[in-house]
Design a protein around this motif. Structure first.
Motif, PDB file in Angstrom:
ATOM      1  N   VAL A 138       0.839  -1.213   0.000  1.00 22.30           N
ATOM      2  CA  VAL A 138       0.000   0.000   0.000  1.00 22.30           C
ATOM      3  C   VAL A 138       0.866   1.252   0.000  1.00 22.30           C
ATOM      4  O   VAL A 138       1.798   1.385   0.795  1.00 22.30           O
ATOM      5  CB  VAL A 138      -0.957  -0.016   1.212  1.00 22.30           C
ATOM      6  CG1 VAL A 138      -1.726   1.294   1.307  1.00 22.30           C
ATOM      7  CG2 VAL A 138      -1.918  -1.195   1.095  1.00 22.30           C
ATOM      8  N   GLU A 139       0.546   2.167  -0.906  1.00 26.27           N
ATOM      9  CA  GLU A 139       1.270   3.440  -1.000  1.00 26.27           C
ATOM     10  C   GLU A 139       0.422   4.613  -0.536  1.00 26.27           C
ATOM     11  O   GLU A 139       0.955   5.660  -0.173  1.00 26.27           O
ATOM     12  CB  GLU A 139       1.713   3.689  -2.450  1.00 26.27           C
ATOM     13  CG  GLU A 139       2.703   2.677  -2.994  1.00 26.27           C
ATOM     14  CD  GLU A 139       4.052   2.734  -2.288  1.00 26.27           C
ATOM     15  OE1 GLU A 139       4.425   3.820  -1.811  1.00 26.27           O
ATOM     16  OE2 GLU A 139       4.706   1.674  -2.197  1.00 26.27           O
ATOM     17  N   ALA A 181      -3.777   6.807  10.207  1.00 22.94           N
ATOM     18  CA  ALA A 181      -2.488   7.403   9.810  1.00 22.94           C
ATOM     19  C   ALA A 181      -1.340   6.536  10.337  1.00 22.94           C
ATOM     20  O   ALA A 181      -0.359   6.281   9.630  1.00 22.94           O
ATOM     21  CB  ALA A 181      -2.370   8.825  10.339  1.00 22.94           C
ATOM     22  N   ASP A 182      -1.474   6.067  11.576  1.00 20.69           N
ATOM     23  CA  ASP A 182      -0.415   5.224  12.140  1.00 20.69           C
ATOM     24  C   ASP A 182      -0.283   3.918  11.353  1.00 20.69           C
ATOM     25  O   ASP A 182       0.832   3.469  11.061  1.00 20.69           O
ATOM     26  CB  ASP A 182      -0.706   4.930  13.625  1.00 20.69           C
ATOM     27  CG  ASP A 182      -0.540   6.181  14.489  1.00 20.69           C
ATOM     28  OD1 ASP A 182       0.061   7.174  14.012  1.00 20.69           O
ATOM     29  OD2 ASP A 182      -1.035   6.179  15.639  1.00 20.69           O
ATOM     30  N   GLN A 211       3.544   1.203   7.308  1.00 20.56           N
ATOM     31  CA  GLN A 211       3.870   0.534   6.034  1.00 20.56           C
ATOM     32  C   GLN A 211       4.509   1.515   5.056  1.00 20.56           C
ATOM     33  O   GLN A 211       4.536   1.267   3.843  1.00 20.56           O
ATOM     34  CB  GLN A 211       2.607  -0.060   5.404  1.00 20.56           C
ATOM     35  CG  GLN A 211       1.879  -1.065   6.288  1.00 20.56           C
ATOM     36  CD  GLN A 211       2.709  -2.311   6.550  1.00 20.56           C
ATOM     37  OE1 GLN A 211       3.663  -2.609   5.838  1.00 20.56           O
ATOM     38  NE2 GLN A 211       2.345  -3.044   7.600  1.00 20.56           N
ATOM     39  N   ASP A 212       4.961   2.665   5.552  1.00 20.90           N
ATOM     40  CA  ASP A 212       5.555   3.705   4.695  1.00 20.90           C
ATOM     41  C   ASP A 212       4.599   4.202   3.618  1.00 20.90           C
ATOM     42  O   ASP A 212       5.032   4.629   2.543  1.00 20.90           O
ATOM     43  CB  ASP A 212       6.851   3.208   4.033  1.00 20.90           C
ATOM     44  CG  ASP A 212       7.948   3.045   5.064  1.00 20.90           C
ATOM     45  OD1 ASP A 212       7.975   3.841   6.025  1.00 20.90           O
ATOM     46  OD2 ASP A 212       8.759   2.101   4.915  1.00 20.90           O
ATOM     47  N   VAL A 269      -1.829  13.352   9.402  1.00 17.18           N
ATOM     48  CA  VAL A 269      -2.136  13.047   7.999  1.00 17.18           C
ATOM     49  C   VAL A 269      -1.097  13.716   7.094  1.00 17.18           C
ATOM     50  O   VAL A 269      -0.503  14.721   7.462  1.00 17.18           O
ATOM     51  CB  VAL A 269      -3.552  13.554   7.621  1.00 17.18           C
ATOM     52  CG1 VAL A 269      -4.612  12.605   8.139  1.00 17.18           C
ATOM     53  CG2 VAL A 269      -3.787  14.971   8.136  1.00 17.18           C
ATOM     54  N   ASP A 270      -0.903  13.146   5.905  1.00 19.14           N
ATOM     55  CA  ASP A 270       0.037  13.730   4.947  1.00 19.14           C
ATOM     56  C   ASP A 270      -0.652  14.755   4.073  1.00 19.14           C
ATOM     57  O   ASP A 270      -0.045  15.752   3.669  1.00 19.14           O
ATOM     58  CB  ASP A 270       0.646  12.620   4.102  1.00 19.14           C
ATOM     59  CG  ASP A 270       1.394  11.631   4.980  1.00 19.14           C
ATOM     60  OD1 ASP A 270       2.415  12.023   5.554  1.00 19.14           O
ATOM     61  OD2 ASP A 270       0.918  10.480   5.127  1.00 19.14           O
TER      62      ASP A 270
END
Ligand code: PMP
Length: 409
Positions: A167-168, A189-190, A195-196, A219-220
């Motif tokens: 997963v990205e 988010a964690d 999983q990067d 969050v990004d």
């Protein structure tokens, strides 16, 4: 005790005094679609056009400087409103939909490839659902959906299972526009970061209604719309972590988003202007900052508490009837929306009869067709509340439902 002085607040929104449907008092319960705009925000909009309308960033003349300062400071204001680190992390877009598309095209198209996966949830709005799936199709990536359980919550065990090393991107709605579910953004988010993967939070139904801090949520990306938070249409926001926005490719190309252009090459402007190509939404951006000021002056915590009280009351009143089915979590654990159906009356017919009584609610799939398929319904009606709504308006809704039953039975 209501934390808000709702009478005083209603005076800020003259539209709420108007009549509709031949003399009925307007009962506006369609706030998840678009909220009303207080006078202060309308004034800022017209002050701009009356006083200092000019293009931004390029002008030496005074009007352009005034417009530029106000427009740039509006980014600082919205950054502060959601807890971002300043204007470099706050891009203005047209709406939530464009914010998601910006990330999907600028990041997704470049970073995703075959073998990668994107994780969505079954309760996503089409703006995220359709966008990510189309981008995934283009690059050959897989799309996975976190299950929604019978009570309208995300199955977090399923989320942990789905978010693996392939997963990205995880893109999940913070507060559902149908179920009212408020999802555990930080927990998601964690899971993503373990999983990067990156995570995008759809804040269309949370930024208007509760205090949001993007740094606490970790969050990004985080996206929202101005027209759902007492601001104008045509303006929305995209928060992104600075280091990610710096690395990402632009979305749209053209003027303003460049630093230097030669016959051979182009370099990009500083954040956030790198992502704002062409003449931006100047008046809308400035007015959105005024909307944020307005909401903060009232107090986001008080707004949330008021909405929760009205929503809980609406849920309980509707739940009194055996022929009403309400979707999503219990009364005391939801955002300010209540979607439901009345046995034997199609959602569109119901909304149309309610309109005769001055009540504005939405009927349809609310841009969540897959969720409606999962619920096994074609459509639902949705009442959604904001800081100016009252329990008396909920009573008006319930009374009008009685009238609708009389017509249909
Ligand atoms: N996400 C959610 C959860 C929403 O409620 C909405 C608006 N209904 C959107 C995205 C899309 O917002 P906009 O139409 O302003 O782009």
């Amino acid at each position: 005790q209501d934390p808000l002085d709702v009478d005083a607040i209603r005076a800020d929104f003259p539209i709420l005094d108007r009549e509709v449907s031949d003399g009925q008092r307007l009962v506006y319960l369609d706030n998840a679609a678009t909220t009303q705009t207080p006078d202060r925000v309308v004034d800022v909009f017209s002050d701009y056009y009356r006083g200092y309308n000019a293009n931004v960033h390029r002008g030496i003349h005074q009007l352009s400087q005034e417009a530029s300062i106000a427009y740039e400071e509006a980014h600082d204001r919205l950054a502060e409103f959601v807890g971002a680190d300043g204007r470099e992390e706050m891009i203005f877009t047209k709406n939530t939909t464009e914010s998601i598309n910006l990330v999907a095209y600028a990041w997704g198209l470049n970073e995703l490839s075959e073998g990668d996966a994107v994780v969505l949830s079954e309760m996503e709005h089409h703006s995220s659902f359709v966008t990510w799936r189309e981008i995934a199709k283009k690059v050959g990536a897989e799309v996975r959906y976190i299950r929604v359980d019978e009570d309208g919550y995300l199955d977090m065990d399923h989320a942990a299972e789905l978010i693996d090393e392939d997963v990205e991107m995880v893109s999940v709605v913070h507060a559902s526009n149908v179920l009212g579910t408020v999802n555990p953004m930080r927990e998601l988010a964690d899971l993503a970061h373990e999983q990067d993967a990156l995570i995008l939070g759809d804040g269309a139904q949370s930024v208007p209604n509760r205090p949001v801090d993007v740094k606490e949520l970790d969050v990004d990306f985080y996206v929202f719309s101005g027209h759902k938070m007492a601001g104008p249409t045509g303006i929305g926001g995209l928060y992104g972590k600075k280091e990610i926005l710096e690395d990402m490719e632009p979305f749209l190309y053209g003027g303003d988003m460049i630093r230097r252009v030669t016959f051979e090459d182009t370099t990009w402007n500083d954040l956030p202007w790198k992502y704002e190509a062409g003449t931006p939404l100047i008046a809308q951006g400035i007015a959105l900052a005024e909307a944020a000021d307005y909401l903060d002056d009232v107090g986001m915590e008080a707004i949330q508490a008021h909405e929760e009280a009205v929503t809980e009351y609406a849920y309980e009143r509707l739940d009194e009837f055996d022929d009403v089915e309400i979707y999503g979590p219990p009364a005391d654990d939801r955002g300010a929306v209540v979607a439901f159906n009345v046995d034997g009356i199609h959602a569109h017919d119901l909304a149309s009869i309610l309109n005769d009584y001055g009540i504005a609610i939405r009927a349809g799939d609310h841009c969540t067709q897959p969720l409606h398929q999962k619920l096994d319904i074609a459509a639902s009606v949705r009442a959604s509340f904001y800081l100016y709504n009252t329990k008396e308006e909920v009573d008006a809704l319930v009374d009008a439902l009685d009238a609708a039953r009389d017509i249909f039975n």
